[in-house]
Design a protein around this motif. Structure first.
Motif, mmCIF file in Angstrom:
data_model
loop_
_atom_site.group_PDB
_atom_site.id
_atom_site.type_symbol
_atom_site.label_atom_id
_atom_site.label_comp_id
_atom_site.label_asym_id
_atom_site.label_seq_id
_atom_site.Cartn_x
_atom_site.Cartn_y
_atom_site.Cartn_z
ATOM 1 N N LEU A 1 10.456 5.907 3.962
ATOM 2 C CA LEU A 1 9.228 5.808 3.690
ATOM 3 C C LEU A 1 7.985 6.086 5.223
ATOM 4 O O LEU A 1 8.728 6.671 6.482
ATOM 5 C CB LEU A 1 8.391 4.273 3.373
ATOM 6 N N SER A 2 6.598 6.121 5.049
ATOM 7 C CA SER A 2 5.991 7.164 6.026
ATOM 8 C C SER A 2 5.823 6.072 7.195
ATOM 9 O O SER A 2 5.793 5.949 8.144
ATOM 10 C CB SER A 2 4.612 7.304 5.389
ATOM 11 N N ASP A 3 6.567 4.811 6.860
ATOM 12 C CA ASP A 3 6.127 3.431 7.650
ATOM 13 C C ASP A 3 7.223 3.064 8.996
ATOM 14 O O ASP A 3 7.482 2.168 8.866
ATOM 15 C CB ASP A 3 5.487 2.972 7.434
ATOM 16 N N GLU B 1 0.389 -1.385 0.376
ATOM 17 C CA GLU B 1 0.111 0.145 -0.681
ATOM 18 C C GLU B 1 1.266 0.830 0.023
ATOM 19 O O GLU B 1 0.401 2.289 -0.762
ATOM 20 C CB GLU B 1 -1.355 -0.026 1.339
ATOM 21 N N VAL B 2 1.643 1.099 0.922
ATOM 22 C CA VAL B 2 3.250 2.461 0.943
ATOM 23 C C VAL B 2 3.626 2.832 -0.586
ATOM 24 O O VAL B 2 3.250 4.377 -1.093
ATOM 25 C CB VAL B 2 3.692 2.465 1.758
ATOM 26 N N TRP B 3 3.888 1.794 -0.961
ATOM 27 C CA TRP B 3 4.491 1.450 -2.855
ATOM 28 C C TRP B 3 3.467 2.751 -3.789
ATOM 29 O O TRP B 3 3.575 2.871 -4.279
ATOM 30 C CB TRP B 3 5.881 0.882 -2.438
ATOM 31 N N LEU C 1 6.393 15.551 -1.020
ATOM 32 C CA LEU C 1 5.439 14.576 -0.827
ATOM 33 C C LEU C 1 6.155 13.688 1.058
ATOM 34 O O LEU C 1 5.191 12.234 1.032
ATOM 35 C CB LEU C 1 5.727 12.955 -2.088
ATOM 36 N N GLY C 2 6.265 14.493 1.598
ATOM 37 C CA GLY C 2 7.268 14.121 2.573
ATOM 38 C C GLY C 2 7.919 12.901 2.871
ATOM 39 O O GLY C 2 7.841 12.874 3.659
ATOM 40 N N LEU C 3 8.883 12.732 2.184
ATOM 41 C CA LEU C 3 9.773 11.702 2.020
ATOM 42 C C LEU C 3 11.118 12.546 2.486
ATOM 43 O O LEU C 3 12.105 12.369 1.818
ATOM 44 C CB LEU C 3 10.234 11.062 1.173
ATOM 45 N N THR C 4 11.072 13.249 3.817
ATOM 46 C CA THR C 4 12.198 13.719 3.872
ATOM 47 C C THR C 4 13.023 13.298 4.965
ATOM 48 O O THR C 4 14.332 13.623 5.090
ATOM 49 C CB THR C 4 11.285 15.695 4.754
#
Length: 636
Positions: free
Chosen positions: A443-445, A360-362, A430-433
């Motif tokens: 990643l977000s997770d 899902e994340v990808w 995209l929040g990938l900081t």
């Protein structure tokens, strides 16, 4: 109203072709290869073998030289199933493309298309199958009544090209030489499907195939045939014995220039000339000039080595640009020549993020246009072109080539500039900081941003390109890993969503015209690796896969439907441009380099093989568009 009417150069109703053939017969120019058959009375003389009005191929007008009979062409294939190349190379079609990619009658004497809803086909009087049986309207009637309308043989209701709006056409036999297909609404897919490398099948040798059909064969004999051919259902028997696209059945009559004489299994397949082939040159000499093709089965990985060792007289498949230097060097040792043709694909190598990825994340990331654009702009295409293609390719998005009338520079240039700063900016947005200690983004997770790109393991070129892309993406905080598998496994993994991203070719047809279907720009097939489940949904008419749920993809599907409902060229052209603009702006496939070159190795004695040409599966049918039946051996 849009009406197209095409015949072969006024030949209908004239005596041009018969006089040519009769004059040729007076000169006794029968192929030596067939003389034993003629003496034994197994075949009639040429004047009686050819249609009343054969198709005349004027060699000199096409910039070629009329040839002489004789000779055997050796070529190498990677597996038994690759005998299908002979059907592609032979390019014998009801309607085919000419060198300008316009439709022309071939097997047909002529055709008439009215508003792309009514298609009338005129057969050649006296045309015969390779076994000498007449080729007639009954072969169209048999395929329609007993194959397409058979729930056993066609459980899905027929090819999508026959029912683009859900309904099959009305089929009519108008007279002994004329059939007609009529739809309520336009079907612009019909003619391209007939002219394609794997043509839509709408006729078959009923006189031969009826023995495998339960309607015409008694149960006892049918059971014996099923047992003999190791199938459990009569429908499987009929399908196996009638498959013309992969000519594994040597007894199946054909209209191709050469017919297979070798049953499976085999390491070598011999195709011999079809005595009843319907084409002649301007001197009345029946084509093909070449008597035999011998296809030797070898491991795909050593085809180039064998071709370069003098074991092939004509090799286009199984060799790639990175074999060119080796093949060119073979010219010093063997009587061969190596030409370079331009590949027609939208990109020789393309990266395909799987929008149907199970993770899902990808999946959410891949569905973000900003992420796909960042991936594209992080790549240094100039370096790839110089290292992998010696600078002979062209940095481009995955789109049509300048050879296509639909080409626009903005499509080719969409997000291909090497701009790591802009790529970094988009990834940050995209929040990938957050990054790991080694600079790889998180990643977000919390997982590392590690992209596994899968290959079918069929080309060293893919591996070489991925080595370069690995370094490019490392600069923007993305890690690239590769995984190799076999093609069948590769595709099933894509369907299951296991594959995150793959490296493959770009769009098939980079020289499209507005009259060709733009289905390659929307989910239409399950082997489109950027959206296989959406492609399966279309292919199965909603029975399998899943419906697209991304607005831009839904828009592509809608535009494709609009294209299929108009008979007006200008409207089709507008739709093509809308789809090309949307596809390239959204970067649904990350094209790298196109306009790349394909080595074509041939015997130095083999004539009429173009020095330069377009090469691809669709629409040029590899060598097919350039008529291998017109190739001939000097000093044969």
């Amino acid at each position: 109203m849009v009406t197209r009417r095409t015949f072969l150069g006024g030949v209908i109703g004239s005596a041009i072709a018969p006089s040519l053939v009769e004059a040729a017969a007076d000169r006794d120019i029968e192929p030596e290869f067939l003389r034993d058959w003629l003496r034994a009375g197994r075949i009639p003389p040429m004047v009686d073998r050819l249609p009343t009005h054969p198709r005349i191929v004027n060699m000199k007008e096409a910039g070629r030289q009329p040839g002489v009979y004789g000779g055997t062409v050796r070529t190498i294939i990677g597996s038994q199933k690759d005998i299908r190349y002979m059907t592609v190379y032979g390019y014998s079609r009801l309607v085919g493309y000419d060198k300008h990619l316009m439709f022309q009658p071939d097997i047909l004497m002529g055709f008439e298309s009215k508003d792309d809803t009514v298609f009338t086909f005129y057969l050649r009087e006296g045309h015969r199958w390779s076994d000498g049986a007449p080729f007639t309207v009954d072969d169209f009637r048999y395929w329609w009544d007993d194959v397409i309308l058979s729930k056993d043989l066609t459980p899905g209701g027929g090819a999508l090209e026959l029912r683009p709006h859900g309904k099959l056409p009305k089929f009519e036999v108008l007279d002994a030489l004329t059939v007609r297909y009529t739809w309520d609404r336009p079907n612009p897919m019909f003619m391209p499907a007939l002219a394609g490398p794997l043509p839509l099948v709408i006729f078959g040798p009923g006189h031969y195939l009826k023995q495998f059909h339960k309607k015409y064969q008694d149960d006892f004999r049918l059971s014996a045939l099923m047992k003999e051919n190791r199938v459990k259902k009569w429908a499987d028997l009929h399908i196996k014995m009638s498959r013309s696209s992969r000519p594994e059945n040597p007894n199946l009559p054909t209209l191709d220039p050469w017919r297979n004489t070798t049953p499976l299994p085999a390491d070598q397949f011999v195709f011999v000339r079809n005595p009843f082939f319907h084409r002649v040159d301007e001197n009345g000499v029946q084509l093909p000039y070449i008597d035999k093709f011998i296809l030797n089965v070898s491991s795909s990985s050593i085809i180039a080595a064998k071709a370069g060792a003098g074991e092939s007289d004509l090799q286009a498949t199984g060799v790639d640009f990175n074999d060119y230097t080796f093949l060119k060097d073979a010219e010093k040792r063997f009587p061969v020549k190596v030409n370079l043709w331009k590949q027609v694909r939208g990109s020789r190598v393309a990266l395909l993020p799987n929008l149907n990825c199970a993770d899902e994340v990808w999946r959410n990331l891949f569905r973000e246009a900003r992420f796909r654009r960042a991936l594209s702009m992080a790549i240094d295409r100039h370096e790839i072109n110089m290292v992998a293609f010696y600078g002979l390719g062209r940095a481009s998005a995955d789109t049509v080539l300048p050879d296509s009338p639909l080409f626009k520079p903005e499509y080719a240039e969409a997000f291909i500039a090497h701009d790591p700063d802009q790529a970094n900016k988009l990834l940050d947005e995209l929040g990938l900081t957050n990054r790991a200690d080694d600079g790889i983004r998180l990643l977000s997770d919390g997982r590392r941003a590690e992209i596994t790109v899968e290959t079918a393991g069929e080309s060293n070129l893919d591996t070489d390109v991925l080595e370069l892309v690995r370094d490019h993406w490392r600069e923007v905080g993305l890690a690239l890993y590769t995984r190799t598998s076999q093609r069948d496994v590769f595709r099933s993994r894509a369907m299951s969503g296991t594959i995150m991203m793959s490296i493959w070719f770009g769009i098939e047809n980079g020289v499209a015209t507005a009259d060709m279907p733009p289905g390659q720009l929307a989910p239409t097939l399950d082997d489109q690796l950027q959206w296989p489940l959406w492609g399966m949904y279309h292919l199965s008419a909603g029975q399998e896969g899943s419906a697209p749920d991304l607005p831009e993809v839904e828009q592509l599907v809608d535009l494709l439907q609009q294209w299929g409902e108009t008979a007006r060229f200008k409207e089709r052209e507008v739709i093509w441009h809308q789809m090309l603009g949307l596809y390239t702006q959204q970067v649904f496939s990350i094209g790298l380099i196109n306009g790349t070159l394909q080595p074509i190795l041939r015997s130095a004695k083999l004539q009429n093989v173009p020095e330069k040409a377009l090469y691809g599966f669709d629409p040029t049918s590899y060598l097919g568009l350039y008529m291998p039946d017109a190739f001939w051996f000097k000093e044969a």
